[in-house]
Design a protein around this motif. Structure first.
Motif, PDB file in Angstrom:
ATOM      1  N   SER A 553       0.816  -1.206   0.000  1.00  0.00           N
ATOM      2  CA  SER A 553       0.000   0.000   0.000  1.00  0.00           C
ATOM      3  C   SER A 553       0.853   1.262   0.000  1.00  0.00           C
ATOM      4  CB  SER A 553      -0.946  -0.021   1.183  1.00  0.00           C
ATOM      5  OG  SER A 553      -0.331  -0.590   2.292  1.00  0.00           O
TER       6      SER A 553
ATOM      7  N   TYR B 389      -9.492  -9.679   5.554  1.00  0.00           N
ATOM      8  CA  TYR B 389      -9.359  -8.238   5.788  1.00  0.00           C
ATOM      9  C   TYR B 389      -9.663  -7.946   7.245  1.00  0.00           C
ATOM     10  CZ  TYR B 389     -10.374  -3.264   5.692  1.00  0.00           C
ATOM     11  OH  TYR B 389     -10.380  -1.911   5.951  1.00  0.00           O
ATOM     12  N   GLU B 391      -9.920  -4.764  10.124  1.00  0.00           N
ATOM     13  CA  GLU B 391      -9.834  -3.343  10.404  1.00  0.00           C
ATOM     14  C   GLU B 391     -10.293  -3.054  11.815  1.00  0.00           C
ATOM     15  OE1 GLU B 391     -12.244  -1.119   7.569  1.00  0.00           O
ATOM     16  OE2 GLU B 391     -14.015  -1.290   8.823  1.00  0.00           O
ATOM     17  N   THR B 419      -8.161   2.159   6.510  1.00  0.00           N
ATOM     18  CA  THR B 419      -7.849   1.827   5.122  1.00  0.00           C
ATOM     19  C   THR B 419      -8.681   2.751   4.234  1.00  0.00           C
ATOM     20  OG1 THR B 419      -7.559  -0.456   5.777  1.00  0.00           O
ATOM     21  CG2 THR B 419      -7.788  -0.043   3.430  1.00  0.00           C
ATOM     22  N   LEU B 424      -9.814   0.106  -0.431  1.00  0.00           N
ATOM     23  CA  LEU B 424     -10.599  -1.052   0.000  1.00  0.00           C
ATOM     24  C   LEU B 424     -11.543  -1.538  -1.106  1.00  0.00           C
ATOM     25  CD1 LEU B 424     -12.135  -1.111   3.512  1.00  0.00           C
ATOM     26  CD2 LEU B 424     -13.545  -1.744   1.614  1.00  0.00           C
ATOM     27  N   GLU B 425     -12.250  -0.608  -1.745  1.00  0.00           N
ATOM     28  CA  GLU B 425     -13.237  -1.001  -2.759  1.00  0.00           C
ATOM     29  C   GLU B 425     -12.589  -1.540  -4.032  1.00  0.00           C
ATOM     30  OE1 GLU B 425     -15.908   2.319  -3.246  1.00  0.00           O
ATOM     31  OE2 GLU B 425     -17.012   1.782  -1.424  1.00  0.00           O
ATOM     32  N   GLU B 427      -9.747  -3.355  -3.958  1.00  0.00           N
ATOM     33  CA  GLU B 427      -9.050  -4.609  -3.702  1.00  0.00           C
ATOM     34  C   GLU B 427      -9.931  -5.704  -3.132  1.00  0.00           C
ATOM     35  OE1 GLU B 427      -5.680  -3.244  -1.391  1.00  0.00           O
ATOM     36  OE2 GLU B 427      -5.227  -1.836  -3.011  1.00  0.00           O
ATOM     37  N   LEU B 428     -11.054  -5.353  -2.536  1.00  0.00           N
ATOM     38  CA  LEU B 428     -11.858  -6.354  -1.832  1.00  0.00           C
ATOM     39  C   LEU B 428     -13.306  -6.313  -2.305  1.00  0.00           C
ATOM     40  CD1 LEU B 428     -10.440  -5.511   1.698  1.00  0.00           C
ATOM     41  CD2 LEU B 428      -9.770  -7.424   0.254  1.00  0.00           C
TER      42      LEU B 428
END
Lengths: 681, 543
Positions: A553, B389, B391, B419, B424-425, B427-428
């Motif tokens: 990242s 994931y 968080e 994140t 996030l949107e 990659e997941l």
């Protein structure tokens, strides 16, 4: 003739470089609140000094702190924010960290837009495109509510607009129709890269500061025109110039305008000294700026923060720590000697300024050790020639002699508290301050996997050359370059700067999508945009590619020639950079191209500086303390002529600063008047 | 007065701090996992040869007092140059299983070795390696240890992310690593038992790289002075931190203070009790009378309880004091064995490190009259065969005597980044439907508690979720007349809009189209609120 004017905290510096390479400088007191007055005064003074007319000036380049100061003070225009509905608090949530681990109520930077002026647009865009279209009716109502709060500027930042800007663009059009007098900053246009908090916060800063900066530049422009000067070119954080119209509507690009000029000056002087790898530190009264010139270039970053706010725009990579000549020394409750972060600043300043400062500072310690003379200059003469025949001897700032007795008293008080001898205490203050500066230099080198030993150390600022040799030893650096007359470095950098435009876009390409063809297509679009915006002939296009291994990242930025956007080359360049910085490469991992940044640069003016002193002054003798021993040292006053040889211990009281040559170091003065010190012991 | 003069003392403090920071930079930069790189869930520290921590880079408080336990666990081993140790066993130097610690002994250089290294450096060898002991050098004396700890995103066990909400034994939570040598083979053996083995391998190597840098810096310091002088200097650094901590503890005022609070276990509340005694510049924190260890995973190994206490002590004293063993000498933590806060080996501890630790810190702060923050990290793990994931979410900070509590931040033992939604949107298989401050959730007071956060995630494919949270049944209390913040609240919203409340600790399935809405607690207020104050809307975010 090229004119550079830099506004500093105390003085506004002007430098004029004539066609024959002769340069002139002048200073005028800065006029906070109405910076243009100080600017015009400095311009007038330098023209008089050079015996030149305003109409002879071909270019007027300007570095200023209007945007920086407004940001530091949290002042800006009354601004509204439009974000995707459900996400208007992103500016306030930030990255959810607290600034201090243990001071629990310490606040991070507060948003410039309060909650009542944040509006949620009825739309949603995802990474692949629109999920819900922009509701035009709801948007019309939103704009009415927004208008009723009477803002002066609006920031628009929607989720995923870096890739799919249609909704953001449409809101911009509707705003222009409904509220045509307002300044509008659109996040995709200004920033263009992903990570919503950083992009939104940058857009918010841009909207809040642009009206202020625009007004200032209009005022200055009107006065400059009336005085017969050319249009003002403004220094951006990236180190390139832009026209004042563009700067006035994109204030976020200029937040680090001031330091960028200084880096330009450092680049110019290191090139003149024929050194491609230089670690620069500029130590002033209250802070120390560090930057790295590697292979003749200064690294850029789009991850700078100012006053805790991220700025996701190209900026020169400069690290600043709060350690300077004015840093105050104190005894902490555990009995350790500490230096800073509190500073005596310019007023009252160190005790030796005799303006009422009672507490010992780094400058006072240097004075006690015999390393600063009572008639040493404090950051430059009020007016004088920068290059060319320099008058022998020089005035000190404000015409005040430094007060050695006051320095000794202040250091003595602290020495008693610590149970130390006065000179031991003074040496301690210098050592502790140098430990802090070493840390700042380590952040730019060791912590990034860069070996400092292949660099030469180049000190700037009134206090830098006093500490350079000692800090060099700490870092294993054997060479110090001390350029002549570095007090107007920033203004000089401005005079020498090139025009520049930047753009960037997150493309997020990996696997099969990452092809040379695709990259070329993205690149062409970006190049077309910057070339169209740069209103002078393009001399060079720079492309930077931000890449990472899939799953990481953090991106690493690598440069590549634009017509060679070959994917294998790109991967190679990234892996080399990754190995240098992180110590390993991962041949099995996929590589992802995250963003592309493109800059178009205009021509850098040819600037041949001329006129080192012809004859060195006679040496005198003085007593300087090293390792607790008062040692006889050679003393040189004034500018040194090329070819002069120095042998440590020696002290050079130069027009802009004082250079200390400790035992074990020797030096020669090169043809440009730069003192080159080398460690031989 | 000290043996070391005030100048040398500060120079050494600065050098040790810089060394730990360089270690931290190397670790964060060379790790592969998001958890370490972006969330900086990692710590680095240097120790003297007796295993006393002389300096720690403070990235995340939860590791504060627990690093010394890791070094203590390997202290008596037969140390050889180049042989590092690895562990994660919560009852032998660890905290919870995802936190893996690597400890590297540091040996002084022999003069011959130093010379050779110097010659290498001059020939242009990369500086990173130039002062590492060369293979054929006779080892010098042991001068200390470099240690790094990182939260690995997965260490095996029953659920992805190794943070099961309902574990009852340690073995369910992942691979237990008692202290052992960290060789190439060990790395392979360990990562085979974990999900994403490539990432785990890279992260372990990053920890070794960080320790190597710490070792180099320590060797360099020893070279500049001498081994003995370095030892004396480290002693003085510890004494210095102790002097300063003692002075601050004394300033808190002598006397006995008590506090009580609860943890929200699935089977019912577990009471924790503290008696805090300040006497002669010493602080005794006695948790006798707290609940016994339980069947679930809120148990704390003693190292975690100590960490939390030391965090609170840092808040109450002066954070400028270097974080070292010396700073904690005047603090004694008493917890009977078998207590929830000093669990026996084998107990499940997944939530102890992230949740119970917050409550321990709360107890200490409460005893000294502080308003409390959200008191939870709101741990959410999502995953299926294709991804994992994890968080944590910020919330309201408790207000202080002179300031409002900040909103939407991590309040105690954690300080990790969120994140970005746009990352996030991409990659997941998740979409964020809302991310906002939970307005009105902060407790009223002369100074207001900070606001909590509302975050709503929609699943774009079927997945399991595991939520470990606290302060759902009991609100974070205010102080000196300040009102409590709103407790947190979690909801599962079906595709048809039907909403169902969730318990504080829950593992379940989230089907495609279903949403998980997490509302984090607000902070407590400080001081009585102004007279015309309207009561906060406790029902949510007002949307």
């Amino acid at each position: 003739m090229l004119l550079g004017v830099d506004v500093g905290g105390t003085f506004t510096d002007a430098v004029l470089v004539a066609e024959d390479g002769r340069s002139y400088s002048a200073k005028a007191p800065s006029t906070p609140g109405a910076q243009h007055e100080g600017v015009m005064a400095a311009v007038k003074a330098v023209l008089e000094r050079a015996g030149a007319e305003a109409r002879e000036i071909g270019r007027f380049a300007h570095g200023m702190t209007v945007a920086t100061n407004a940001l530091l003070e949290g002042k800006g225009a009354k601004t509204a924010l439009i974000a995707t509905g459900g996400f208007t608090d992103i500016v306030e949530l930030g990255r959810q960290t607290r600034p201090s681990l243990y001071r629990l109520c310490e606040e991070g930077p507060q948003p410039l837009v309060p909650p009542e002026r944040r509006f949620g647009a009825s739309e949603r865009t995802g990474p692949e495109g629109p999920l819900e279209p922009l509701d035009e009716e709801a948007t019309a109502t939103l704009l009415e509510h927004l208008a009723s709060t009477e803002p002066e500027a609006v920031a628009v930042a929607l989720l995923h607009s870096y890739a799919h800007p249609a909704n953001e663009r449409r809101i911009g059009e509707l705003l222009a129709k409904r509220l045509p007098q307002l300044h509008v900053s659109l996040s995709h246009e200004l920033v263009g890269t992903f990570r919503e908090y950083e992009r939104t916060a940058t857009t918010e800063v841009d909207a809040a500061l642009s009206p202020l900066l625009g007004t200032y530049l209009n005022q200055l422009g009107a006065q400059a025109t009336a005085a017969g000067l050319p249009a003002v070119q403004v220094m951006q954080s990236s180190g390139g110039l832009t026209d004042s119209g563009h700067a006035g509507t994109h204030a976020a690009l200029t937040v680090l305008s001031g330091p960028a000029g200084g880096v330009g000056g450092a680049l110019l002087l290191s090139a003149e000294a024929d050194e491609a790898d230089v670690l620069c530190f500029d130590m002033g009264g209250t802070s120390c700026d560090v930057c790295l010139i590697d292979g003749g270039r200064v690294a850029e970053t789009a991850q700078r923060a100012v006053a805790g706010r991220p700025l996701a725009l190209p900026a020169l990579d400069i690290h600043t720590v709060g350690a300077g000549g004015g840093s105050i020394a104190w005894r902490d409750p555990g009995g350790a000697l500490r230096v800073g972060p509190e500073s005596a600043g310019a007023d009252p300043g160190p005790a030796c300024y005799g303006r009422g400062g009672q507490r010992a500072t780094v400058t006072d310690a240097n004075m006690v050790l015999g390393r600063l003379l009572a008639d040493a200059p404090l950051g430059g003469t009020p007016t004088g020639t920068l290059f060319g025949a320099h008058p022998q001897g020089h005035k000190q700032a404000g015409g005040v002699r430094l007060d050695r007795d006051a320095a000794e008293r202040a250091v003595g008080v602290l020495a008693d508290e610590l149970g130390l001898q006065r000179t031991a205490c003074a040496e301690g203050i210098v050592r502790v301050a140098e430990t802090e500066m070493r840390r700042a230099l380590a952040v730019m080198t060791v912590e990034r996997g860069i070996d400092p030993r292949r660099f030469a150390l180049m000190p700037f600022g009134g206090a830098g050359p006093l500490h350079a040799a000692s800090i060099a030893m700490e870092l294993g650096i054997g060479k110090v370059l001390c350029p002549r007359a570095c007090g107007v470095l920033s203004a000089l950098g401005l005079a020498a700067a090139a025009p520049r435009r930047d753009t960037a876009r997150t493309v997020m390409l990996s696997g099969a999508a990452l092809t040379g063809e695709r990259v070329q297509r993205e690149l062409d679009a970006l190049v077309e945009r910057v070339v169209g915006e740069l209103d002078v002939p393009v001399e060079r296009i720079d492309a930077r590619y931000e890449l990472r291994y899939e799953g990481q990242s953090f991106e690493l930025s690598v440069e590549a020639e634009i017509d060679e956007a070959e994917i294998d080359d790109l991967r190679q360049a990234f892996e080399d950079a990754h190995e240098q910085r992180y110590g390993y490469r991962d041949e099995n991992a996929g590589v992802e191209l995250v963003s592309i940044r493109v800059s178009a640069l205009g021509t850098r003016p040819a600037l041949a500086l001329d006129g080192a002193a012809h004859e060195s002054p006679q040496t005198e003798s003085t007593q300087v303390v090293f390792d607790g021993q008062s040692t006889q040292a050679e003393l040189w006053r004034g500018e040194l002529a090329p070819g002069t040889r120095l042998q440590g211990p020696a002290l050079c009281s130069m027009p802009e600063s004082t250079l200390l040559v400790p035992p074990g170091w020797e030096g020669t003065v090169d043809e440009h008047g730069t003192v080159v010190l080398e460690h031989f012991a | 007065m000290s043996a070391l003069d005030p100048i040398e003392l500060q120079v050494i403090v600065g050098a040790l701090r810089a060394a730990c920071e360089e270690m931290g930079a190397a670790l964060v930069r060379s790790a592969h996992s998001v958890n370490i790189k972006e969330r900086r869930d990692a710590s680095t520290a240097l120790f003297d040869k007796n295993g006393q921590m002389v300096m720690q880079a403070e990235h995340i408080p939860v590791h504060l007092g627990s690093m010394p336990a890791a070094v203590a666990a390997v202290l008596d081993q037969d140390h050889r140059p180049g042989v590092s140790w690895v562990l994660n066993d919560p009852f032998e130097g660890g905290t919870h299983l995802p936190d893996i610690t690597v400890v590297t002994p540091v040996f002084a250089h022999t003069p011959e070795g130093a010379q050779r290294a110097d010659a290498h450096a001059r020939m242009g060898h990369p500086f990173v390696d130039d002062i590492l002991p060369l293979p054929n050098d006779p080892p010098g004396a042991l001068i200390g240890f470099a240690a790094s700890r990182a939260h690995h995103a997965d260490v095996g066990g029953t659920v992805p992310g190794s943070m099961p909400a309902d574990s009852r034994t340690l073995a369910e939570e992942g691979v237990v690593i008692p202290p052992r040598e960290l060789t190439g083979e060990t790395i392979e053996e360990l990562v085979r038992q974990m999900r994403q083995p490539n990432e785990r391998r890279a992260d372990l190597k990053a920890q070794l790289a960080a320790n190597r840098i710490g070792a180099q810096r320590l060797v360099k310091l020893a070279q500049r002075t001498s081994g003995e002088q370095l030892e004396a200097a480290m002693d003085e650094v510890l004494d210095y931190a102790e002097r300063r901590t003692r002075a601050c503890i004394g300033a808190l005022g002598e006397g006995v203070r008590e506090a009580e609070d609860v943890l929200e276990a699935p089977a019912g509340d577990l009471t924790l009790r503290l008696k805090a005694t300040v006497e002669e510049e010493r602080l005794v924190l006695d948790f006798t009378g707290s609940a016994d260890q339980h069947e679930g995973n809120l148990n704390c190994p003693l190292a975690v309880t100590r960490s939390a206490c030391w965090f609170a002590v840092r808040v109450l004293t002066d954070p400028d004091i270097p974080s070292s063993a010396g700073a904690y000498r005047p603090v004694e933590v008493i917890v009977p064995e078998g207590s929830l806060l000093n669990a026996r080996a084998g107990a499940a501890v997944a939530a102890g490190n992230v949740e119970s630790s917050s409550r321990v810190a709360d107890l200490v702060l409460k005893a000294f009259g502080c308003a409390l923050g959200q008191g939870t990290m709101n741990n959410l793990t999502l995953g299926n065969d294709a991804f994992t994931y994890y968080e944590t979410l910020g919330g309201g900070q408790g207000a202080c005597a002179d300031a409002d509590g900040p909103s939407g931040v991590h309040v105690a033992m954690s300080n990790t980044l969120n994140t970005p939604i746009e990352a996030l949107e991409r990659e997941l298989p998740l979409r964020v439907s809302k991310y906002a401050l939970r307005r009105g959730s902060g407790g009223a007071g002369e100074h207001r508690g900070g606001e909590g956060v509302v975050r709503e995630l929609e699943a774009l494919t079927d997945m399991t979720f595991s939520l470990i949270a606290e302060r759902r049944r009991h609100a974070p209390p205010g102080a000196h007349g300040g009102h409590p913040g709103s407790p947190g609240c979690d909801t599962l919203i079906a595709s048809n809009g039907h909403a169902r409340g969730l318990p504080a600790k829950v593992t379940g399935t989230l089907r495609s189209g279903e949403r998980l809405r997490i509302e984090t607690p607000g902070g407590g207020g400080y001081g009585s609120p102004p007279e015309h104050f309207e009561s906060p809307n406790d029902s949510g975010d007002g949307s």
